[in-house]
Write an enzyme that holds these catalytic residues in place. Structure first.
Site, PDB file in Angstrom:
ATOM      1  CB  CYS A 267     -36.974  14.790  39.494  1.00 11.85           C
ATOM      2  SG  CYS A 267     -35.513  14.090  40.266  1.00 11.85           S
TER       3      CYS A 267
ATOM      4  CG  ASP B  16     -25.930  12.610  39.034  1.00 10.02           C
ATOM      5  OD1 ASP B  16     -25.056  13.045  38.256  1.00 10.02           O
ATOM      6  OD2 ASP B  16     -26.171  13.105  40.148  1.00 10.02           O
TER       7      ASP B  16
ATOM      8  CD  GLU C 212     -29.062  11.244  42.319  1.00 15.58           C
ATOM      9  OE1 GLU C 212     -29.024  12.071  41.398  1.00 15.58           O
ATOM     10  OE2 GLU C 212     -29.132  11.565  43.516  1.00 15.58           O
TER      11      GLU C 212
ATOM     12  CG  HIS D 101     -25.896  26.382  41.816  1.00 14.90           C
ATOM     13  ND1 HIS D 101     -24.966  25.379  41.871  1.00 14.90           N
ATOM     14  CD2 HIS D 101     -26.891  26.030  42.648  1.00 14.90           C
ATOM     15  CE1 HIS D 101     -25.374  24.470  42.727  1.00 14.90           C
ATOM     16  NE2 HIS D 101     -26.535  24.842  43.216  1.00 14.90           N
TER      17      HIS D 101
END
Lengths: 95, 581
Positions: B505, B458, B434, B191
């Site tokens: 995305c 992914d 994904e 993160h």
């Protein structure tokens, strides 16, 4: 030359405080030690703590049931050592 | 000069003085000082010891009066520790022997005592450890003054070096003063790394042992493109990087001017450009960079670093905030919880798994923790009144899973309806594509939803069965591997035939190299990190749809990822002769 010929006085004591020699009794001990002229030493086996240093005392991490030796070295060693033994042997936290 | 290789976490170049954070988050600006300054350092130490002892004694009195003797005694202990002659002696010896600054010597001395405590490992040691650390911090704060308080008070332009940073630490970075950061640990999908990208500052993570080799104030270079940190750079290297910095700034200025122009091809096809965000505070950046909405609002931040799961109201407030910033005309796509595998939540209680990326993550985890899932869905629906909200489910791998999600959503709608709580009916619902199984079944899934969003990161890793963070197989990982291109093409066709929007995305959508290819494959909506939007817009405005379709047709006939990449580089140079790469 201070020129006195006295031997250091030693007493053995077992820690009975359920929390061991933790911050509060160690603080009381170090505060008291700071006020006396004797050198105060606490031994845990081979481990040695300067009784006037809180860092040293709590660094012993002495749990309940640990046997400690208190040593007072100075002219009035015999008279003052009892107070230090009392702190370590006290089942509760001293003031 | 020394160059260390890490993992590029956020692109860009930064040159500046290092700010070294130790593990407890206190900033020690200098480890050593010139020998002739030692006497003044010793004087600073004496003042700091005296002042902090006095602070503790004052606190002892205050606390004894207010809360009694027992509490007061804690501070009596601290005063004793701070006025200890042996401690002072040890610190002074270290400073004289090693030319350490007062701060560094304090830290070394106390840490060595903490370490002996840790070595004994008994219960007293654990209890008093916090007191030792507290005393260290008091001394450091006295020595450092306001400078030691926190990162957001750093007034110079600095490059932050740390063992690791928590997302909340990164979040308080003042990006006006923190130019870049580098950490010893951490991976590219942590993160912290994602947040660095969002904050638009260069970052390199996973550098390994670093902090011992650098002192606060040393000049360092961060190369966020290649994942390098250069310590004590020589003049030639500095000049080379200053030149690249100027080029970067020039490019940014050029694209910034496109902020208010439309993302439209030369032959008039409109492309919708959205921003990906991680935290509510990034919503503004989307608008500043000219995004038409938020194409991916990740919601994991609500769960990470928390001891309890977030409440419905915490969810709701986080969503409402973003919707309010974006206003009524810009869509906000909220992705439901995508935790699991790499993003472990202590509250979510994800169990240990031997193969977490093929395990209980994301929507699978939600479907097995319905209370947690319903809490989030309720909050999302409630927030729908505040703007153009859409819901997106991640990691869907079968039609059945999607149906379960949809029926749960309907249940929540009914609950809200019965309770008389406001929500917008018929909120558009989409699914991420994904997992290869979802891509293959796209024509069936398309009938169930109002939009698709291709999560290429992914999709690539699952299609090629390769983890790009594992350097031994990372060469297999490519978003333009022909296998992946066929899947993207198939998904775009399935969506277009059903008349639903197909968005991309993943990181791929923010790379100028892939823009023509994606348009050619039938994609008309891209969602990227806000920082990338102006550049992508620039590429779009230099293309025509027939150009893009030719690129896609050519690429689909190629046999290897390498061929495709080389071909795309050549094409990009053709479309943008003024040279963006």
């Amino acid at each position: 030359m201070t020129g006195t010929l006295h031997e250091p006085v030693r007493r053995t004591v077992v820690v009975v405080n359920p929390n061991g020699l933790h911050m509060r009794p160690a603080t009381t001990f170090a505060q008291l030690a700071a006020g006396v002229t004797c050198d105060i030493t606490v031994w845990l086996g081979e481990k040695r703590a300067n009784g006037k240093s809180l860092w040293d005392l709590i660094g012993l991490c002495a749990l309940r049931g640990t046997e400690l030796t208190v040593e007072a070295d100075g002219p009035d060693a015999e008279t003052i050592i009892g107070q230090f033994v009392d702190i370590l042997a006290s089942p509760g936290d001293p003031d | 000069m020394e160059t260390k290789h890490g993992i590029p976490a956020s692109p860009g170049i930064a040159i500046g003085p290092a700010l070294v954070l130790d593990t407890e988050g206190v900033h020690i600006p200098r480890r050593t000082v010139p020998a002739d300054l030692i006497p003044s350092e010793l004087a600073r130490l004496q003042v700091a010891l005296h002042q902090s002892t006095e602070d503790s004694r004052r606190r002892e009195q205050e606390m004894t009066t207010r809360l009694g003797k027992d509490i007061g005694k804690i501070f009596a202990s601290h005063a004793l520790l701070l006025s200890d002659q042996a401690l002072r002696y040890d610190i002074e010896m270290l400073m004289k022997a090693e030319s350490y600054s007062a701060e560094y010597a304090v830290s070394r001395c106390i840490r060595s005592r903490v370490k002996s405590l840790d070595d004994t490992g008994n219960e007293i040691a654990q209890r008093i450890r916090a007191d030792f650390i507290d005393v260290e911090k008091q001394l450091l704060h006295r020595l450092l003054g306001a400078r030691g308080d926190s990162l957001d008070l750093a007034t110079e332009n600095v490059i932050v070096l740390a063992n690791d940073l928590t997302p909340s630490e990164t979040a308080i970075f003042n990006t006006k003063t923190v130019r870049a950061f580098a950490t010893e640990s951490g991976g590219p999908t942590s993160h912290t790394a994602i947040l660095a990208g969002a904050l638009n500052i260069p970052a390199v993570v996973g550098l390994g042992k670093l902090l011992n080799d650098v002192s606060g104030g040393d000049t360092v270079i961060i190369d966020g493109y290649e994942g390098l940190i250069i310590l004590e750079p020589d003049e030639a290297t500095l000049e080379r990087y200053r030149e690249r910095l100027r080029e970067d700034e020039h490019a940014t200025d050029r694209y910034e001017s496109l902020r208010d122009s439309e993302a439209i091809t030369k032959d008039g096809a409109v492309v919708r450009l959205f921003g990906n965000i991680e935290f509510p505070t990034e919503a503004k950046a989307c608008i500043e960079k000219g995004a038409g909405g938020v194409g991916l609002y990740r919601t994991e931040f609500l769960y990470v670093n928390k001891t309890d799961d977030p409440t419905e109201d915490e969810h709701y407030e986080a969503y409402r905030e973003v919707l309010t910033v974006l206003g009524p005309n810009r869509p906000v796509v909220i992705r439901t919880l995508d935790l699991g595998a790499d993003k472990f939540s202590p509250a979510g209680g994800a169990p240990h798994e031997r193969n977490p990326f093929l395990g209980l993550r994301s929507v699978r985890l939600c479907l097995q923790n319905r209370t947690l899932f319903k809490t989030q869905l309720r909050a999302i629906l409630r927030a729908s009144c505040h703007g153009d909200l859409r819901i997106m489910f991640p990691m869907v791998s079968t039609v059945l899973e999607l149906r379960q999600c949809l029926s749960l959503l309907r249940e929540v709608e009914e609950d809200l309806h019965e309770a008389g709580i406001d929500y917008k009916p018929n909120v558009p619902v989409g699914t991420m594509i994904e997992v290869p199984s979802a891509a293959i079944m796209a024509d069936v899934l398309a009938k169930q939803v109002s939009f698709f969003s291709l999560g290429t990161n992914d999709l690539v890793q699952y299609t090629l069965a390769a983890d790009r963070n594992n350097e031994t197989v990372a060469n297999l990982y490519s978003p333009v591997d022909p296998s992946v291109l066929r899947l993207i093409h198939q998904v775009a066709q399935a969506g277009n035939r059903q008349g639903i929007e197909v968005n991309v995305c993943g990181e791929m959508s923010g790379e100028a190299l892939y823009t023509a290819l994606l348009l050619g494959l039938g994609i008309r909506q891209l969602s990227a990190t806000p920082r990338k939007i102006p550049e992508i817009k620039h590429v779009i405005r230099n293309l025509t749809i027939p150009d893009a379709e030719r690129v896609a047709t050519d690429a689909l006939q190629m046999e290897t990822a390498r061929e495709v990449t080389t071909y795309l580089r050549g094409q990009l140079r053709r479309f943008l002769p003024d040279g963006a790469d």
